[in-house]
Design an enzyme around this catalytic site. Structure first.
Site, PDB file in Angstrom:
ATOM      1  N   ASP A  35      -0.054   7.637   3.692  1.00 56.32           N
ATOM      2  CA  ASP A  35       1.015   8.236   4.347  1.00 56.32           C
ATOM      3  C   ASP A  35       0.863   9.620   4.949  1.00 56.32           C
ATOM      4  O   ASP A  35       0.000  10.423   4.290  1.00 56.32           O
ATOM      5  CB  ASP A  35       2.056   8.420   3.357  1.00 56.32           C
ATOM      6  N   ASN A  93      12.189   1.651   1.079  1.00 62.07           N
ATOM      7  CA  ASN A  93      13.446   2.055   1.502  1.00 62.07           C
ATOM      8  C   ASN A  93      13.944   1.018   2.708  1.00 62.07           C
ATOM      9  O   ASN A  93      13.170   0.498   3.247  1.00 62.07           O
ATOM     10  CB  ASN A  93      13.313   3.252   2.404  1.00 62.07           C
ATOM     11  N   VAL A 102      11.162   4.235   9.341  1.00 63.62           N
ATOM     12  CA  VAL A 102      10.406   3.424  10.026  1.00 63.62           C
ATOM     13  C   VAL A 102      10.837   1.827   9.899  1.00 63.62           C
ATOM     14  O   VAL A 102      10.631   1.408   8.520  1.00 63.62           O
ATOM     15  CB  VAL A 102       8.893   3.560   9.742  1.00 63.62           C
ATOM     16  N   HIS A 106       7.671  -1.648   4.648  1.00 65.42           N
ATOM     17  CA  HIS A 106       6.695  -1.098   4.076  1.00 65.42           C
ATOM     18  C   HIS A 106       6.897  -0.626   2.720  1.00 65.42           C
ATOM     19  O   HIS A 106       8.166  -0.342   2.206  1.00 65.42           O
ATOM     20  CB  HIS A 106       6.161   0.083   4.870  1.00 65.42           C
ATOM     21  N   HIS A 108       5.756   2.038  -0.261  1.00 64.09           N
ATOM     22  CA  HIS A 108       5.002   3.104  -0.713  1.00 64.09           C
ATOM     23  C   HIS A 108       4.531   3.062  -2.021  1.00 64.09           C
ATOM     24  O   HIS A 108       5.101   2.636  -3.064  1.00 64.09           O
ATOM     25  CB  HIS A 108       6.017   4.226  -0.847  1.00 64.09           C
TER      26      HIS A 108
HETATM   27  P1  AMP Z   1      10.665   5.542   4.947  1.00 63.26           P
HETATM   28  O1  AMP Z   1      11.329   6.528   5.286  1.00 63.26           O
HETATM   29  O2  AMP Z   1      10.500   4.695   3.746  1.00 63.26           O
HETATM   30  O3  AMP Z   1      10.864   4.748   6.350  1.00 63.26           O
HETATM   31  O4  AMP Z   1       8.945   5.872   4.945  1.00 63.26           O
HETATM   32  C1  AMP Z   1       8.128   6.229   6.245  1.00 63.26           C
HETATM   33  C2  AMP Z   1       7.017   6.849   5.831  1.00 63.26           C
HETATM   34  O5  AMP Z   1       6.100   6.829   7.088  1.00 63.26           O
HETATM   35  C3  AMP Z   1       7.126   8.385   5.675  1.00 63.26           C
HETATM   36  O6  AMP Z   1       6.728   8.622   4.288  1.00 63.26           O
HETATM   37  C4  AMP Z   1       6.093   8.931   6.660  1.00 63.26           C
HETATM   38  O7  AMP Z   1       5.479  10.095   6.220  1.00 63.26           O
HETATM   39  C5  AMP Z   1       5.340   8.013   6.944  1.00 63.26           C
HETATM   40  N1  AMP Z   1       4.550   7.875   8.330  1.00 63.26           N
HETATM   41  C6  AMP Z   1       5.395   8.183   9.514  1.00 63.26           C
HETATM   42  N2  AMP Z   1       4.246   8.105  10.671  1.00 63.26           N
HETATM   43  C7  AMP Z   1       3.223   7.858   9.937  1.00 63.26           C
HETATM   44  C8  AMP Z   1       2.011   7.547  10.613  1.00 63.26           C
HETATM   45  N3  AMP Z   1       1.809   7.713  11.932  1.00 63.26           N
HETATM   46  N4  AMP Z   1       0.888   7.557   9.608  1.00 63.26           N
HETATM   47  C9  AMP Z   1       0.884   7.352   8.217  1.00 63.26           C
HETATM   48  N5  AMP Z   1       2.348   7.374   7.632  1.00 63.26           N
HETATM   49  C10 AMP Z   1       3.375   7.630   8.513  1.00 63.26           C
END
Ligand code: AMP
Length: 120
Positions: A35, A93, A102, A106, A108
């Site tokens: 992340d 999420n 995003v 995914h 975490h």
């Molecule tokens: P969520 O809120 O569950 O959609 O989490 C999205 C996660 O993606 C967050 O923890 C961000 O820090 C992570 N994230 C966003 N862009 C990138 C990226 N380019 N590379 C790695 N992690 C990312």
């Protein structure tokens, strides 16, 4: 109602090699990477390589082999970082109430330290 998949999301760009990621492990159907904004000593994201908006979409529509590969990769990460004894947390999420940023499914994987209570 199902949300439609947005091809411009950042994880879709990672999968198309349009932007870089710090890859950890991958297999035929899943990819894991660090992340970019870690919330714990270990903070890895695991994504399917095919297009799913969130957990519900993946769990409804993915083929068995995709699901097996996905969860196999999670266990390989748990082994790689040797966190099965001390423990870890898996979070996914979804949507507005889940504060999903995003819109590509995914998980975490968080660990390497005491993570505190689930919701502060
Ligand atoms: P969520 O809120 O569950 O959609 O989490 C999205 C996660 O993606 C967050 O923890 C961000 O820090 C992570 N994230 C966003 N862009 C990138 C990226 N380019 N590379 C790695 N992690 C990312």
């Amino acid at each position: 109602m199902n949300r439609s998949y947005d091809d411009n999301n950042v994880f879709a760009k990672i999968l198309r090699n349009e932007i870089n990621c710090s890859k950890v492990l991958e297999n035929e159907f899943a990819l894991s990477f660090m992340d970019i904004n870690p919330q714990a000593k270990i903070h890895i994201l695991v994504i399917p390589k095919n297009k799913y908006v969130d957990f519900y979409d993946f769990n409804s529509a993915a083929k068995s082999r995709e699901k097996i590969d996905f969860w196999k990769l999670v266990n390989e990460l748990i082994d790689k970082y040797d966190i099965s004894n001390n423990g870890f947390r898996l979070i996914t999420n979804s949507g507005k109430d889940g504060n999903q940023d995003v819109p590509h499914f995914h998980v975490h994987l968080l660990g390497g330290q005491n993570l505190g209570r689930m919701i502060n």
